[in-house]
Design an enzyme around this catalytic site. Structure first.
Site, PDB file in Angstrom:
ATOM      1  N   GLU A 137      26.328  66.754  38.476  1.00 40.85           N
ATOM      2  CA  GLU A 137      26.421  67.641  39.636  1.00 40.85           C
ATOM      3  C   GLU A 137      27.305  68.856  39.376  1.00 40.85           C
ATOM      4  O   GLU A 137      27.761  69.511  40.298  1.00 40.85           O
ATOM      5  CB  GLU A 137      26.907  66.839  40.843  1.00 40.85           C
ATOM      6  CG  GLU A 137      25.891  65.770  41.202  1.00 40.85           C
ATOM      7  CD  GLU A 137      26.353  64.822  42.283  1.00 40.85           C
ATOM      8  OE1 GLU A 137      26.097  65.113  43.446  1.00 40.85           O
ATOM      9  OE2 GLU A 137      26.964  63.794  41.957  1.00 40.85           O
ATOM     10  N   THR A 168      18.490  61.226  34.754  1.00 44.09           N
ATOM     11  CA  THR A 168      19.637  61.822  34.074  1.00 44.09           C
ATOM     12  C   THR A 168      19.755  61.376  32.624  1.00 44.09           C
ATOM     13  O   THR A 168      20.445  62.019  31.842  1.00 44.09           O
ATOM     14  CB  THR A 168      20.931  61.422  34.800  1.00 44.09           C
ATOM     15  OG1 THR A 168      20.919  59.999  34.961  1.00 44.09           O
ATOM     16  CG2 THR A 168      21.023  62.070  36.165  1.00 44.09           C
ATOM     17  N   GLY A 185      31.626  63.168  33.590  1.00 45.56           N
ATOM     18  CA  GLY A 185      30.368  63.205  34.358  1.00 45.56           C
ATOM     19  C   GLY A 185      29.994  64.641  34.657  1.00 45.56           C
ATOM     20  O   GLY A 185      30.860  65.477  34.912  1.00 45.56           O
TER      21      GLY A 185
END
Ligand code: MOS
Length: 759
Positions: free
Chosen positions: A725, A471, A722
């Site tokens: 996902e 990531t 974040g």
């Protein structure tokens, strides 16, 4: 695809190239199975060829006779070793060699160890098993399964979200959608294969294994082997793709550790691609009944979402995406229910955006059906039902930029040119369809620790046992420290991927950037505080009469708000030290007080999402164009536009890669990926990358990623939501909605293949 990274906007970090990029492209980055070890032995798994029954007898003679074979670990050899724990660190409780019962296809029955990989592979092929086979249940639609309610049964799931009187509200709604949807099982196929290497030294164990959870893994390995956690070291500096598969404890690790202990030499087991299909976790198959009731204005008055999820006989793993779908829009009444269907399969587990990818598919498909039934534009339907309040708890969202995402994506896509009528847009023999859907992911954060060292020459070192799973977390870690110290990113080195470093949470739930940046801010500020204290308030010099809070560090200097400055080196001189090292523990607001202690014991407590004082989610809008060939029904995806808002973006380059990769994976979930299981014997059929379809460059032409500036000071000190996902959520529904728009055919299952469009 355009390779240039976008220019940074307000509250967006610099597109700093990966600090480990060179190591990776030159092959110098060491992955777990790359570590050279003296006297290494090679191990190969032997797995069952039935899904349910019992191993009556194993025939090992032929295997033992292969030259170079050293040992075979099998039934009876795991005495004194505990099976894995199902729960936060384990996605299975199956110790496969603790019992001769077979509960899923491809279950480990032995581990063959030899001097060479070739000898071990040859010997593994020669192991034969006699089975007492029993009929096995393969899927949600098979006979012989057992259905239970998740709430109250599984320790992973507390209760089904609900609000108001759903049945009455639904019955009273003018326009109703009531439909069933289905999502397929999917299997993780990270390019780095799964592997375990174990080396014992004086009763101490070093495990080289790609993991998303170093400290959790260390504690669990120690517990299984009955040794002190301090005697276990886990090394995993680079992980070649995790996506959730390398989060939980595996059933093989302890077996490899036992083999290495028996032989008193290091043993390495690299799981084959085919064996990975049955010896690791996967995305559970799900079925849904989705009900939406709305008034003529499009306001949703009733939302009902029931899910059925496949799990194993041994464990009650829950996907549980209703936690997200129940608060996605400003519904009136809410009813949800999650049920588990136990079949003869291995235990499923986390797979990128575990709850959202399968559960947002039915919701976002049903939203499209509702828009069509109302004669409304699907984006406008989302606008009418947009909300800043969670309809279940009544709590406010900390921030929510969903409609800003839709507006930006629609503008870039040219959505206003869409003719709402299905089958109305065409280019020669290609039917054109435009579809949209919402992306979302809960904002998670955990407690974290880090050690930071800053020296007078303006160089910093950060040590934290987080995980570079691809990531770019190493890079954003360096960026955060560089920003706080006012030094170039090149001056920061980052130690990661070793359980000897201070613990970080599991790299799951998209928490790492938020947690690590918040922890680094705390550690850096402790160092800044010491430096500032040493130079502020002096009788003379540039900071005479100033206080610590008037100071900052920029460009290698301590600077004052009134313009005075002092080179970093001189500030260190004033302190009387050449360097400062600080260890910091960060506990987010609302986390348990013992969260750091728990971290040291291997337990991550993630908070956030729907569970805090405010509801915290990142959002996005996925717009997809499909082209369906009118003759052959071939489905192509020429372009996708995704617009996302996820708080502060630390690095627009790595973030864009995450979002783009996610969108492509979401498209793949809509059109390609499915783990095919034979109904007759519950065996996995397409166990390789020839038959398990994953997207390649030819499957997608243009992908446009838009990152909207969003400031959310409530989520955490770093302001980061974040987004690892986020990008692959909703894309599958946007594809299905686009296919409906192109063809007039509503397909309520994924993946959608051309045979679904023939009739
Ligand atoms: Mo992620 S599937 O929560 O590792």
């Amino acid at each position: 695809m355009n390779a240039a990274a976008p220019a940074p906007k307000e509250n967006q970090g610099q597109p700093v190239p990966r600090i480990d990029g060179r190591l990776k492209v030159t092959g110098e980055a060491r992955y777990a199975a790359d570590f050279p070890l003296n006297n290494l032995a090679y191990a190969v798994l032997v797995t069952s060829s039935i899904a349910r029954g019992r191993v009556r007898q194993l025939h090992l003679e032929a295997a033992r006779s292969v030259p170079g074979v050293l040992d075979i670990v099998t039934y009876g050899d795991m005495d004194g070793v505990k099976p894995p724990t199902f729960g936060t660190v384990g996605a299975t409780s199956l110790g496969p060699l603790h019992q001769q019962e077979i509960i899923h296809d491809g279950q480990i029955v032995a581990l063959v160890v030899a001097d060479t990989f070739e000898a071990a592979s040859e010997a593994a092929l020669r192991v034969r098993a006699d089975y007492d086979e029993q009929p096995a249940s393969a899927s949600l639609s098979s006979g012989g399964t057992e259905t239970i309610e998740a709430a109250g049964k599984s320790k992973m799931y507390k209760e089904d979200p609900k609000a108001g009187d759903f049945e009455a509200a639904f019955a009273g709604s003018q326009t109703r959608i009531d439909a069933e949807y289905h999502t397929a099982s999917e299997t993780h196929n990270p390019i780095e294969l799964f592997s375990t290497t174990c080396a014992w030294n004086d009763g101490k164990l070093t495990v080289y294994e790609p993991t998303q959870n170093l400290w959790g893994f260390k504690a669990e390995v120690a517990r299984q082997l009955g040794i002190d956690a301090a005697s276990v070291r886990v090394v995993s500096p680079y992980v070649g793709g995790g996506f959730g598969s390398k989060g939980p404890m595996t059933p093989r690790t302890a077996i490899v550790a036992v083999a290495a202990r028996r032989l008193n030499r290091p043993v390495r087991c690299v799981v084959t691609r085919m064996q990975a299909f049955t010896t690791t976790t996967y995305r559970a198959e799900t079925r849904h009944r989705l009900r939406l009731g709305a008034g003529a204005d499009g306001k949703i008055q009733a939302f009902g979402h029931e899910g059925w999820e496949l799990t194993s006989r041994s464990d009650d793993y829950v996907v549980g995406g209703t936690d997200t779908t129940a608060r996605m829009y400003g519904y009136g009444a809410v009813m949800t229910k999650v049920r588990l269907v136990k079949a003869d399969r291995q235990t499923p587990g986390y797979m990128r955006s575990p709850p959202e990818t399968p559960y947002m598919f039915p919701l976002e498909s049903a939203m499209d059906e509702l828009a069509a039934a109302l004669g409304m534009d699907p984006i406008e339907l989302r606008r009418v039902n947009d909300t800043m309040k969670d309809p279940v708890s009544g709590k406010d969202y900390s921030s929510r930029s969903l409609m800003a995402c839709y507006d930006a994506a629609a503008q870039a896509f040219g959505w206003s040119r869409r003719d709402p009528k299905p089958r109305s847009m065409r280019d020669g023999e290609w039917l054109i369809g435009w579809g949209c859907a919402t992306a979302t992911y809960p904002t998670h954060i955990g407690a974290g620790t880090a050690r930071i060292h800053l020296s007078s020459d303006g160089k910093a070192r950060v040590a934290v046992a987080s995980h570079e799973i691809g990531t770019g977390v190493r890079t954003i870690t360096a960026q955060m420290a560089a920003e706080r110290f006012g030094i170039p990113v090149e001056n920061v080195s980052v130690d990661m991927g070793d359980s000897r470093l201070p613990p970080a949470p599991v790299s799951g739930g998209s928490n790492s950037t938020a947690t690590i940046c918040s922890t680094i801010i705390k550690a850096c500020d402790a160092i800044r505080g010491k430096l500032f204290q040493a130079v502020a308030g002096a009788d003379n010099g540039p900071f005479a009469g100033l206080q610590s809070r008037d100071l900052d560090i920029r460009d290698g200097k301590v600077v004052a708000s009134d313009g005075g400055s002092l080179p970093l080196e001189d500030a260190f001189k004033a302190l009387g030290a050449g360097a400062i090292e600080e260890y910091a523990e960060f506990v987010p607001e609302g986390a348990p007080k013992d969260a750091v202690q728990k971290l040291y014991n291997g337990q991550t407590t993630l908070i956030g999402g729907s569970h805090g004082k405010k509801v915290m989610y990142a959002f996005g809008a996925e717009l997809v164009e499909v082209r369906v060939n009118a003759r052959t029904r071939e489905i192509r995806v020429p372009r996708m536009v995704g617009a996302f808002a996820a708080g502060r973006i630390m690095n627009t380059r790595t973030a864009r890669s995450q979002l783009m990769g996610g969108m492509i994976w979401g498209m793949s979930s809509g059109l390609l990926e499915a783990t095919e299981v034979d109904e007759r014997n519950a065996r996995t059929v397409n166990r390789d990358l020839q038959n398990y379809l994953v997207p390649v460059c030819a499957d997608i032409d243009q992908v446009e990623v838009i990152m909207l500036p969003e400031t959310d000071n409530e989520v955490n000190p770093a302001g980061v939501k974040g987004l690892g996902e986020l990008g692959n959520v909703g894309t599958n529904a946007a594809v299905a909605n686009a296919i409906w728009h192109a063809t007039g055919k509503r397909v309520r299952h994924i993946p959608i293949r051309l045979e679904d469009l023939l009739a």
